[in-house]
Write an enzyme that holds these catalytic residues in place. Sequence first.
Site, short mmCIF file in Angstrom:
data_model
loop_
_atom_site.label_atom_id
_atom_site.label_comp_id
_atom_site.label_asym_id
_atom_site.label_seq_id
_atom_site.Cartn_x
_atom_site.Cartn_y
_atom_site.Cartn_z
N LYS A 232 0.86 -1.18 0.00
CA LYS A 232 0.00 0.00 0.00
C LYS A 232 0.90 1.23 0.00
CE LYS A 232 -3.60 2.34 2.60
NZ LYS A 232 -4.50 2.26 3.76
N LYS A 290 -2.29 -1.60 -3.81
CA LYS A 290 -3.13 -0.40 -3.73
C LYS A 290 -2.29 0.85 -3.73
CE LYS A 290 -6.18 1.76 -0.46
NZ LYS A 290 -6.70 1.72 0.86
#
Length: 367
Positions: A232, A290
């Site tokens: 992330k 992400k």
Amino acid sequence: MTKKTDISTILPETLAKSLAEPKSHAELMKHKRLTENAFPHVRMRRLRQTSAIRDMVRENTLSANDLILPMFIEENASERQAISSMPGVYRETEQSVGAIVKEASDAGVRGVMVFGVSHHKDHTGSDSMDPSGLLARMIDRAKQASPDTAVIADLCFCEYTDHGHCGPINDKGDVDNDKTIENIAMQAVVAAEAGADIVAPSGMMDGQVSAIRHALDVTGYSHVPIMAYAAKFASTFYGPFRDAAGCSLGHNEHVPTHRKTYQMDPANGREAIRDALMDEQEGADMLMVKPGMPYLDVLKELSQNTDLPLAAYQVSGEYAMMKFADQAGAINFQEVMLESLMAFKRAGADMVLSYSAIEAARWIKNV
Ligand code: PBG
């Protein structure tokens, strides 16, 4: 009967010449390879001519089964609220969440991920560790509304802390890693008790996956899988989400205005693979990358380095860009959305989280 064709007229001139003047076998084969793998011998458009052929040679498919809907649920709200930075997306109320989960399920979407918009914020985000808090209530509501839908609990504290960071702040003014993983382990158990089918830790704390795995295993939830937000990035593409979930930074001068001490540097690809593989070692059952579209290279590389199922999160800013470009008449939202979802599949994703999951599932079924 047609006249027998002179072989020299149907072969490339050079090949015809080498056949006429035989050279070594090796030379002949080299020539053959060169001419066979190139135009005009090869014409890529042969397999693009008709929709039947295109359908047959298509390498990837997109199905409603691949889609997961992230959703926002605001505590104690009386009406669902449109989110201005994400046209078409709403903050649901605790009463309306069930209907949306049902709608997603009817469209063929198999999973939802729930995010709370809390009105009980404090330093640690304690409401999310409370078995009667918002996290537990919204999981329960979603699960009751559609028992067949996989309810995925995002595990993080930023929506529940008064300073907006993903864990309590230590003396140095930074998020306290080891305290946060203790807390996130408790949060995981609360989510599992409330009925979450999958937990998805998104705080990017070191050791969070093993802390959660251990806590779930010793409390009778060894069957609950972990979808780790493995790679992330500290991304500005999360902007609209922070509006929607009320977890923007910058309103508290005592804490950093960014998350760069725990989320990853967008410049780093090798580190992303290392971090993701550590989550695998710690016991993650699925890995996520992400944001999505700007990080397809990471997704692709990860898919070549793990056998775990992979998810990609098409985040709020990606959705907003496409929505606003459509509203300005620059692109067609439906088409670019479907194209972008397919791009995730091509890059190696098994699942895609998208704010368009419901409409995309319907579009897919109509084609
Ligand atoms: C943190 C979390 C964030 C998003 C999902 N989980 C925000 C952040 O890390 O700042 C962003 C999702 C999106 O932008 O759609 N719990």
